[in-house]
Design an enzyme around this catalytic site. Structure first.
Site, PDB file in Angstrom:
ATOM      1  CB  SER A 123       1.741   5.787   8.614  1.00 46.45           C
ATOM      2  OG  SER A 123       1.953   7.137   8.259  1.00 46.45           O
TER       3      SER A 123
ATOM      4  CG  ASN B 250       4.602  10.695   7.699  1.00 45.04           C
ATOM      5  OD1 ASN B 250       5.554  10.874   8.254  1.00 45.04           O
ATOM      6  ND2 ASN B 250       4.810   9.856   6.408  1.00 45.04           N
ATOM      7  CB  THR B 251      -1.359   9.313  10.510  1.00 46.57           C
ATOM      8  OG1 THR B 251      -1.613  10.112   9.315  1.00 46.57           O
ATOM      9  CG2 THR B 251      -2.415  10.613  11.660  1.00 46.57           C
TER      10      THR B 251
ATOM     11  CB  THR C  48      -3.380   4.528   4.066  1.00 49.27           C
ATOM     12  OG1 THR C  48      -2.514   3.396   4.887  1.00 49.27           O
ATOM     13  CG2 THR C  48      -4.215   4.367   5.138  1.00 49.27           C
TER      14      THR C  48
ATOM     15  N   GLY D  66      12.684  -2.783   2.066  1.00 53.43           N
ATOM     16  CA  GLY D  66      13.390  -2.701   1.656  1.00 53.43           C
ATOM     17  C   GLY D  66      14.059  -4.151   0.035  1.00 53.43           C
TER      18      GLY D  66
ATOM     19  CE  LYS E 271       3.003  -1.384   5.823  1.00 51.98           C
ATOM     20  NZ  LYS E 271       2.963  -0.933   4.291  1.00 51.98           N
TER      21      LYS E 271
ATOM     22  CG  ASN F  64      -0.859   2.071   7.807  1.00 51.10           C
ATOM     23  OD1 ASN F  64       0.034   1.862   8.435  1.00 51.10           O
ATOM     24  ND2 ASN F  64      -0.445   2.624   6.207  1.00 51.10           N
TER      25      ASN F  64
ATOM     26  CE  LYS G 196       0.605   8.140  -0.546  1.00 54.73           C
ATOM     27  NZ  LYS G 196       0.703   7.197   1.214  1.00 54.73           N
TER      28      LYS G 196
ATOM     29  CB  ALA H 279      -1.038   0.168   1.625  1.00 57.64           C
ATOM     30  N   GLY H 280      -0.023   2.104   0.056  1.00 59.96           N
ATOM     31  CA  GLY H 280       0.735   3.755  -0.593  1.00 59.96           C
ATOM     32  C   GLY H 280       1.450   4.101  -1.914  1.00 59.96           C
TER      33      GLY H 280
ATOM     34  CG  ASN I 191       5.931   8.701   2.776  1.00 65.57           C
ATOM     35  OD1 ASN I 191       5.485   9.163   3.901  1.00 65.57           O
ATOM     36  ND2 ASN I 191       6.366   7.167   3.438  1.00 65.57           N
TER      37      ASN I 191
ATOM     38  CG  ASN J  88       4.517   2.019   7.195  1.00 71.17           C
ATOM     39  OD1 ASN J  88       4.885   2.541   6.538  1.00 71.17           O
ATOM     40  ND2 ASN J  88       3.208   1.901   7.769  1.00 71.17           N
TER      41      ASN J  88
ATOM     42  CG  PHE K 103      -2.968   8.406   5.868  1.00 75.97           C
ATOM     43  CD1 PHE K 103      -2.042   7.666   5.766  1.00 75.97           C
ATOM     44  CD2 PHE K 103      -3.600   7.976   7.607  1.00 75.97           C
ATOM     45  CE1 PHE K 103      -1.565   6.092   6.828  1.00 75.97           C
ATOM     46  CE2 PHE K 103      -3.150   6.791   7.847  1.00 75.97           C
ATOM     47  CZ  PHE K 103      -2.147   5.867   7.985  1.00 75.97           C
TER      48      PHE K 103
ATOM     49  CB  THR L 100      11.254   2.150  -1.653  1.00 74.24           C
ATOM     50  OG1 THR L 100      10.501   2.755  -0.493  1.00 74.24           O
ATOM     51  CG2 THR L 100      12.422   3.003  -2.208  1.00 74.24           C
TER      52      THR L 100
END
Length: 355
Positions: free
Chosen positions: A186, A188-189, A94, A308, A228, A183, A74, A70-71, A119, A257, A123, A330
């Site tokens: 993350s 980033n939230t 997500t 990875g 996740k 999820n 989105k 995922a990601g 990143n 993640n 979301f 990635t």
């Protein structure tokens, strides 16, 4: 090998010369247009996988054990085009209940020397209604593809009300998912990763499982649920996940993640940017989590290994550590679709030697 796999190294040079998020958007748009054209579609269509690649994951029959994390998509807007690249399963999201723009740009950074990304997207998505429209418009599931739908909370939803967002999303995606991913990892939230703590996770999974029973009765089906988690958990936190996931009847864990660690990329341009680091530096962290989970879970609970994988050998290492399947993200950005085929072939060979 489709033309896209051979041409991607040349295209990558042009893509890497522009802003990372803009390059991402252009690549997906071009992939979708190519897939929509019957004449051009063979340029991206993966070859039929070798025999021996089929497997079962959480009761789902997969053509191979290599999935898309995922990601990357989105909003579920590119499912069919991404499915053409040879994945055994696709995960999109997500998604959050309401649309949200995510964090301010720029928010996606390449670290080419480490073949990594940072990143802090946050979301960014068009919301549940638009997401479901895209999912239902795609042909992937109707043609036998396995689709995972990844759900989260809105950034402005207080963490104390996070369960409400997950339940809203579960209600929406349930009829359209082959499996659903929660999820909670993350970076980033704000405060999202606190949901991985024992008490918060216990409460979330209890609520999710109760709603799942109602939805199963309503829809006459019971798609698997997975969680996740982050690669940065301490040993006792991993053990708590391993305790609570099977206790609440959750079917699997995605490990892992992105990481907040910068140990492997110190001194590189953009290394100090806030956000989650993905790419090769996550591989060993992910392996450690997978090994510990598998030791404590036994063989019943599924583990999907992600983080990875840029060579087939790393996909093999994920499986040998205890994963049942793997996902790419990635590595796909740096290597292109050839990575999918390499991993599929390598896992088929591994399966043949261990059968």
């Amino acid at each position: 090998m489709p033309l896209l796999s051979r041409a991607y190294p040349l295209a990558r040079a042009a893509l890497f010369s522009m802003d990372a998020e803009r390059a991402h958007e252009l690549t997906l748009a071009a992939l979708k247009k190519t897939h929509a054209c019957r004449v051009a579609r063979p340029l991206i269509q993966a070859s039929r996988p070798p025999s021996g690649t089929a497997c079962t994951l959480m009761g789902l029959s997969l053509p191979n054990a290599v999935g898309l994390a995922a990601g990357l998509d989105k909003n579920g807007a590119y499912i069919d085009a991404l499915g053409a690249l040879g994945f055994g399963f696709i995960e999109v999201g997500t998604v959050t209940p309401r649309p949200q723009p995510g964090n301010p740009k720029p928010r996606l950074f390449r670290l080419p020397a480490a073949r990594s990304l940072i990143n802090r997207m946050g979301f960014n998505n068009h919301g549940l209604d638009a997401f479901l429209d895209n999912v239902q418009a795609s042909r992937w599931r109707r043609e036998g593809g396995v689709l995972g739908l990844n759900i989260g909370k809105n950034a402005d939803t207080p963490i104390e009300r996070a369960i409400d967002d997950y339940l809203l999303c579960l209600d929406g995606v349930y009829p359209h998912a082959d499996y659903v991913t929660l999820n909670i990892s993350s970076p980033n939230t704000s405060q999202l990763r606190s949901l991985q703590g024992h008490d918060a996770l216990d409460a979330l999974l209890a609520a999710i499982q109760a709603r799942r029973q109602l939805l199963a009765d309503r829809h006459g089906r019971k798609p698997p649920l997975v969680v996740k988690i982050a690669p940065d958990l301490q040993a006792e936190e991993i053990d708590a996940v391993a305790e609570l996931v099977p206790a609440h009847g959750i079917d699997g864990i995605i490990a892992t993640n992105t990481t907040l660690s910068r140990t492997a990329v110190q001194g590189l341009a953009h290394a100090s940017e806030p956000g989650g680091l993905s790419g090769p530096p996550v591989h060993e962290l992910s392996l450690d989590v997978i090994r510990r989970l598998r030791t404590r879970l036994g063989s019943e609970t599924a583990i999907i290994g992600v983080g990875g994988i840029e060579q087939a050998t790393q996909a093999i290492e994920k499986i040998q550590a205890g994963a049942n399947a793997v996902q790419l993200y990635t590595g796909l950005i740096y290597r292109g679709p050839v990575l999918v085929a390499e991993c599929v072939q390598a896992l088929a060979a591994l399966s043949a030697t261990t059968a």
